[in-house]
Design an enzyme around this catalytic site. Structure first.
Site, short mmCIF file in Angstrom:
data_model
loop_
_atom_site.label_atom_id
_atom_site.label_comp_id
_atom_site.label_asym_id
_atom_site.label_seq_id
_atom_site.Cartn_x
_atom_site.Cartn_y
_atom_site.Cartn_z
N ILE A 38 0.36 6.37 6.46
CA ILE A 38 0.31 6.59 4.99
C ILE A 38 -0.94 6.71 4.42
O ILE A 38 -1.40 7.40 3.60
CB ILE A 38 1.16 5.27 4.39
CG1 ILE A 38 2.55 5.29 5.11
CG2 ILE A 38 1.32 5.47 2.92
CD1 ILE A 38 3.42 6.59 4.86
N ARG A 66 -5.47 -0.64 -9.46
CA ARG A 66 -4.97 0.86 -9.43
C ARG A 66 -3.64 0.98 -10.05
O ARG A 66 -3.32 1.92 -10.72
CB ARG A 66 -4.87 1.35 -7.95
CG ARG A 66 -6.15 1.48 -7.18
CD ARG A 66 -5.72 1.74 -5.89
NE ARG A 66 -4.65 2.95 -6.17
CZ ARG A 66 -4.92 4.26 -6.67
NH1 ARG A 66 -6.03 4.56 -7.25
NH2 ARG A 66 -3.99 4.98 -6.75
N CYS A 72 -10.05 2.65 -3.32
CA CYS A 72 -10.15 1.22 -2.94
C CYS A 72 -10.49 1.29 -1.57
O CYS A 72 -10.57 2.31 -0.71
CB CYS A 72 -8.73 0.59 -3.32
SG CYS A 72 -7.53 1.08 -2.20
N ARG A 126 -3.82 -11.44 -5.08
CA ARG A 126 -3.43 -10.38 -5.81
C ARG A 126 -1.65 -10.33 -5.31
O ARG A 126 -1.04 -9.84 -6.16
CB ARG A 126 -3.82 -9.14 -5.54
CG ARG A 126 -5.34 -8.91 -5.87
CD ARG A 126 -5.80 -7.59 -5.53
NE ARG A 126 -4.96 -6.77 -6.30
CZ ARG A 126 -5.38 -5.45 -6.66
NH1 ARG A 126 -6.61 -4.99 -5.91
NH2 ARG A 126 -4.87 -4.70 -7.27
N LYS A 137 5.88 -8.25 -5.73
CA LYS A 137 4.95 -7.75 -6.73
C LYS A 137 4.94 -6.28 -7.09
O LYS A 137 4.80 -5.91 -8.29
CB LYS A 137 3.50 -7.97 -5.64
CG LYS A 137 2.31 -7.09 -6.46
CD LYS A 137 0.94 -7.25 -5.58
CE LYS A 137 0.81 -6.22 -4.42
NZ LYS A 137 0.60 -4.92 -4.85
N ASN A 138 5.42 -5.38 -5.90
CA ASN A 138 5.60 -4.18 -6.21
C ASN A 138 6.72 -3.55 -6.82
O ASN A 138 6.85 -2.45 -7.33
CB ASN A 138 5.44 -3.45 -4.73
CG ASN A 138 4.02 -3.57 -4.36
OD1 ASN A 138 2.99 -3.98 -4.85
ND2 ASN A 138 3.75 -3.23 -2.81
N ARG A 191 -6.80 7.50 -2.61
CA ARG A 191 -5.59 7.18 -3.30
C ARG A 191 -5.45 7.94 -4.79
O ARG A 191 -5.63 7.35 -5.94
CB ARG A 191 -5.41 5.65 -3.57
CG ARG A 191 -5.30 4.89 -2.31
CD ARG A 191 -5.10 3.35 -2.47
NE ARG A 191 -3.87 3.21 -2.89
CZ ARG A 191 -3.25 1.86 -3.24
NH1 ARG A 191 -4.06 0.96 -3.04
NH2 ARG A 191 -2.11 1.82 -3.69
N ASP A 238 2.53 -1.59 4.37
CA ASP A 238 2.12 -3.00 3.71
C ASP A 238 2.38 -4.05 4.99
O ASP A 238 1.81 -5.11 4.76
CB ASP A 238 2.69 -3.35 2.54
CG ASP A 238 2.42 -2.46 1.34
OD1 ASP A 238 2.91 -2.21 0.32
OD2 ASP A 238 1.53 -1.41 1.65
#
Ligand code: EPZ
Length: 420
Positions: A327, A91, A115, A397, A22-23, A120, A305
């Site tokens: 983070i 985002r 979020c 997502r 995804k990223n 962020r 993550d």
């Protein structure tokens, strides 16, 4: 809103194929904005955020085809506005800012709200693009950027290695006039994948994956066909699933070379993780699982993550371990839900002390964000009894066909409709 209904306690056994990242896919598909040609992407995961990205490209005037993991972005006239109603759902839409400024000299992008996991902001994105000649006004919740004379190369040093900031500026720098030197950039594998895509389109980039990236601007980027890299966070999530259920999973297409920090930590916690011809084999070791301390860091450190998922492993291990989140300022939303399942976790500031050795019990819980939702699914798989994970649109997502993949290796999990 849908939920997952899970009957826990089943050791998962079998083979899982890891999907595209995804990223990596989000910035790489967004980068098509900077390409005045047709682009074809393969190994694209079927995720909500991918559909949102395609919707954004449609709004910007690009015709996009999607079938069976292949996305085709046709060439076309570009609009320059990313509307609030879309940006508020994802985002990462802010990643259209750099390519739009580079291609059109103007962009109007809704300022992404915060979020669940934190404020962020995008200040690093904007200050870097300003150094390249962009001028921004904030009007009615929109970032309105202009660079009528085009972007010019610049020396840029980020205050800290922001992933999105690095991606936005990297895409912009490909079409800027002259050389851009980016320092203190993010080194995530997804940045390397984005750079490799841009290079395939004719960009001139060096240093991706290190702390300094050099870009020589070119006049245009041509089309290509590009395969998205596998998802290291999905893979890490399934490694934890093998550990917490006491089963054994073989992961195919697992980007283990990008997962050293996670694999090392899982081994420290007592998991056996072997690289074989067929893929990566994972199971809890004979001696059982033991708690270890973990601190999230920018890549190549332990990824934020994977923090929530790792915490579930700690709940199922012996001893106690400290989980530090360095983070994001609010990425412990899963803790209270895990406590409802019997976990012993105490949060103090950006640290959570986990005391393991207690059997989790099933309960109705609620996903607050993508990785918290994934963690609650893992907890449900490990727990005794039934767990209902609500608001799994968060999970949709970032995890392709999660229930199908888990059911195929023995999990008792099914998606149920909930009254809204
Ligand atoms: C990317 O988010 C990922 N999202 C996130 O994954 C991931 O958690 C994060 O990188 C860190 O690895 C995508 O790639 C689509 P950052 P991003 O800019 O780009 C602050 C998931 O679960 N910051 O590195 O937003 C920010 O508030 C998602 O897949 C500023 O202060 O991450 C955060 O605290 C969640 N100013 C920290 O830096 C800025 O201008 C890291 O942000 C930019 C960021």
């Amino acid at each position: 809103m849908d939920s997952f209904l899970i009957q826990g306690g089943v050791p998962l056994r079998g083979v899982i194929s890891i999907s595209g990242s995804k990223n990596a896919a989000l910035p790489i598909i967004m980068a098509s904005i900077a390409v005045d040609d047709e682009v074809t992407y393969t190994n694209v995961p079927d995720l909500r955020d991918i559909h949102t990205t395609i919707r954004l490209l449609n709004i910007l005037g690009r015709e996009v085809g999607l079938e069976q993991g292949t996305v085709r972005v046709k060439n076309g006239v570009l609009g320059m506005e990313a509307p609030y109603d879309l940006v508020k759902t994802m985002r990462a839409s802010v990643l259209c800012l750099g390519p739009l400024l580079a291609r059109l000299g103007e962009a109007k992008v809704s300022l992404p709200g915060g979020c669940a996991i934190g404020a962020r902001p995008v200040d690093q994105h904007l200050s870097a693009l300003e150094k390249m000649g962009a001028v921004f006004d904030l009007e009615n919740g929109y970032i309105h950027g202009r660079c009528p004379d085009g972007l010019r190369g610049a020396q840029i040093r980020f205050d800290f290695p922001t992933v999105g900031g690095t991606e936005n500026v990297l895409m912009a720098a490909c079409l800027a006039k002259g050389e851009t030197v980016l320092e203190n950039v993010a080194r995530e594998p997804e940045i390397v994948d984005l750079a490799n895509f841009l290079i395939r389109c004719g960009a001139r980039i060096e240093g991706q994956g290190t702390t300094m990236i050099r870009v020589q601007g070119v006049d245009r980027l041509h089309g290509c066909t590009y395969a998205i890299m596998p998802d290291r966070i999905e893979a890490g999530t399934f490694l934890v699933a093998a550990g917490v259920t006491g089963g054994e999973l073989l992961l195919k297409n697992c980007p283990v070379e990008d997962m050293s920090a996670v694999v090392d930590k899982l081994r420290d916690a007592g998991m056996v993780i072997e690289e074989t011809e067929e893929g990566v084999l994972a199971r809890a070791g004979e001696g059982g699982l033991r708690c270890v301390d973990v601190s999230t860091r920018p890549h190549p450190g332990f990824p934020t993550d994977m923090q929530a998922q790792f915490m579930v492993l700690m709940c199922c291990a012996q001893g106690s371990g400290l989980v530090e989140e360095n983070i994001f300022e609010n990425r412990f939303m899963h803790v209270q839900e895990l406590v409802r399942m019997g976990a012993d976790i105490h949060v103090t500031g950006s640290s959570a002390m986990v005391r393991g050795g207690r059997r989790l019990t099933g309960a109705p819980v609620m996903a607050s964000d993508l990785r918290a939702g994934a963690a609650l699914v893992l907890a449900g798989l490990a727990a005794e009894g039934e767990t209902r994970v609500q608001r799994i649109y968060h999970v949709d997502r970032g995890y392709e066909h999660l229930a199908d993949k888990l059911s195929a290796v023995g999990a008792r999990i099914r998606r149920v409709k909930e009254e809204d």
